[in-house]
Design a protein around this motif. Structure first.
Motif, PDB file in Angstrom:
ATOM      1  N   LEU A  58     -30.482  17.648  14.540  1.00 50.79           N
ATOM      2  CA  LEU A  58     -31.897  17.796  14.892  1.00 50.79           C
ATOM      3  C   LEU A  58     -32.169  19.010  15.764  1.00 50.79           C
ATOM      4  N   GLU A  59     -31.324  19.263  16.772  1.00 52.48           N
ATOM      5  CA  GLU A  59     -31.676  20.302  17.744  1.00 52.48           C
ATOM      6  C   GLU A  59     -31.703  21.694  17.113  1.00 52.48           C
TER       7      GLU A  59
ATOM      8  N   VAL B 183     -40.466  24.482   5.859  1.00 50.54           N
ATOM      9  CA  VAL B 183     -41.649  23.625   6.034  1.00 50.54           C
ATOM     10  C   VAL B 183     -41.274  22.375   6.843  1.00 50.54           C
ATOM     11  N   ALA B 184     -40.157  21.752   6.464  1.00 48.29           N
ATOM     12  CA  ALA B 184     -39.714  20.538   7.156  1.00 48.29           C
ATOM     13  C   ALA B 184     -39.388  20.835   8.619  1.00 48.29           C
TER      14      ALA B 184
ATOM     15  N   ASP C 247     -42.524  21.296  10.681  1.00 52.97           N
ATOM     16  CA  ASP C 247     -43.230  20.035  10.940  1.00 52.97           C
ATOM     17  C   ASP C 247     -42.495  19.166  11.961  1.00 52.97           C
ATOM     18  N   LEU C 248     -41.171  19.165  11.897  1.00 57.60           N
ATOM     19  CA  LEU C 248     -40.412  18.404  12.897  1.00 57.60           C
ATOM     20  C   LEU C 248     -40.628  19.002  14.289  1.00 57.60           C
TER      21      LEU C 248
ATOM     22  N   LEU D 132     -43.799  17.886  15.830  1.00 66.97           N
ATOM     23  CA  LEU D 132     -43.717  16.527  16.396  1.00 66.97           C
ATOM     24  C   LEU D 132     -43.003  16.511  17.746  1.00 66.97           C
TER      25      LEU D 132
ATOM     26  N   TYR E 213     -37.608  13.888  22.412  1.00 67.09           N
ATOM     27  CA  TYR E 213     -37.416  13.782  20.970  1.00 67.09           C
ATOM     28  C   TYR E 213     -35.931  13.703  20.630  1.00 67.09           C
TER      29      TYR E 213
END
Lengths: 238, 238
Positions: free
Chosen positions: A153-154, A178-179, A182-183, A186, A194
């Motif tokens: 994730l990081e 794109v993903a 968007d992450l 958030l 997060y």
């Protein structure tokens, strides 16, 4: 030219990308590329990434600092690992450091074989890096080092931060960019919170490096952009 | 047991996962696994996934329907490709279909070599699939077929939908399952609109299959769960 940004989510996928004319940004937020950025900012003459711990030893009689990390811990007998707090001005200014880490140096070597240019990204130098990339007439591949070839994730969040900053200056974006963007949207208001969702975060908590994590998630405390020249990372002079 | 969900974002990464005791869900939303689900729901006796167009021809004298798609289009001379509208009750009930597609059958074969069980997922059978996975005492790997070994949004969104449904019944989630679930949370109110961001969506728009896309994004219009038995996909009897 009509410029393209792509995000390579793990080093395992790099052969899918045509990078001969691209700038590749290597990303290993926790902690290799954050520490490299901080070390070059603090006046390290060069940082030499090597593939394994044994290669580090080949440099032991040259007066270089030796840095080795495996599975998040300093390898016994080395000067330090990849905690950013080891890369302060007092410790690294004017020095050459030889570094091997679990994921970061592997990604660097894969990129170095084919890319037009390889630079280092971290939250610490986000704006400086993005300003540089905007000005170049090149496509960009954001290469996440991941964790043992898996998605993390990081690194993806940082890639998303870069995509977000560069959206107006580029025309083409792949699905992973794109993903990632968007992450990041958030997560951006509280990156640390997060990342508590992340499996790597649990691993890091066990290693007791919460201070390092907080440090590595700071935005724009550095101006330096480390760039690969031959086998050495040095400060980019643009 | 303490159950784990992982998301493999492209078939290129499958060797990183230990799946000998896992149920692998193969996902190729646009359009292979949607059409397979719909075909099995509509009474196809079996669907045989084969690796390439030439392999399809080996079945040409057996009275099977032959389905071949490459780069989103029906291969010339075949009965049909992978549009779900070719898999209606009238066309497939009681029939055996031999199918090869760009990404989906490749993912199926990779999973079939090692997994405990391989099933087919699509938005069409989401709830039915999730109810089945909840009841099994097995880990789950959600295997996105992607696009030519790269990450794609639509398969990842479906993986995220499954993670979201199963969150309370599983204990361990990798970083990619966290990311997939969060992306689904952003997209779920209007999947079609979200996918307009996708590069694949642009490709599909060029192929003029908007009706197929809308069809494949419908939730829970099927009960059937296709499962691999040997080399054939048949209806799971649980």
């Amino acid at each position: 030219m009509s410029k393209k940004i792509e995000v390579c989510l793990t080093p395992s996928l790099i052969d899918l990308y045509d990078i001969e004319q691209s700038i590749v940004v290597v990303i290993d937020i926790l902690r290799a590329t954050s520490s490299i950025t901080y070390g070059i900012e603090n006046g390290a003459t060069a940082i030499i990434p090597v593939a394994n711990v044994e290669d580090c030893l080949n440099y032991s009689d040259k007066g270089y600092l030796l840095a080795a990390e495996r599975n998040g811990e300093v390898v016994e007998g080395y000067d330090f690992g990849n905690s950013p707090f080891s890369y302060t001005k007092e410790k690294v200014s004017g020095k050459i450091i030889v570094l091997t880490t679990t994921n970061g140096t592997k990604a660097l070597h894969l990129a170095n074989k084919r890319a037009f240019q390889v630079v280092i990204g971290s939250f610490l130098n986000l704006d400086s890096l993005c300003e540089y990339l905007k000005k170049q007439d090149k496509n960009v591949l954001l290469l996440c080092a991941g964790w043992k070839d898996q998605f993390n994730l990081e690194d993806t969040l940082f890639a998303g931060a870069v995509v977000s900053k560069l959206r107006k200056n580029f025309e083409h974006f792949d699905d992973s960019s794109v993903a990632a963007e968007d992450l990041y949207s958030l997560a951006k208001d509280d990156l640390r919170k997060y990342l508590h969702k992340s499996s790597h975060s649990h691993r890091l908590a066990q290693l007791n490096i919460e201070e390092d994590v907080v440090f590595c998630l700071q935005l724009n405390v550095c101006e330096a952009i480390p760039v690969l020249q031959g086998e050495k990372l040095v400060k980019l002079v643009s």
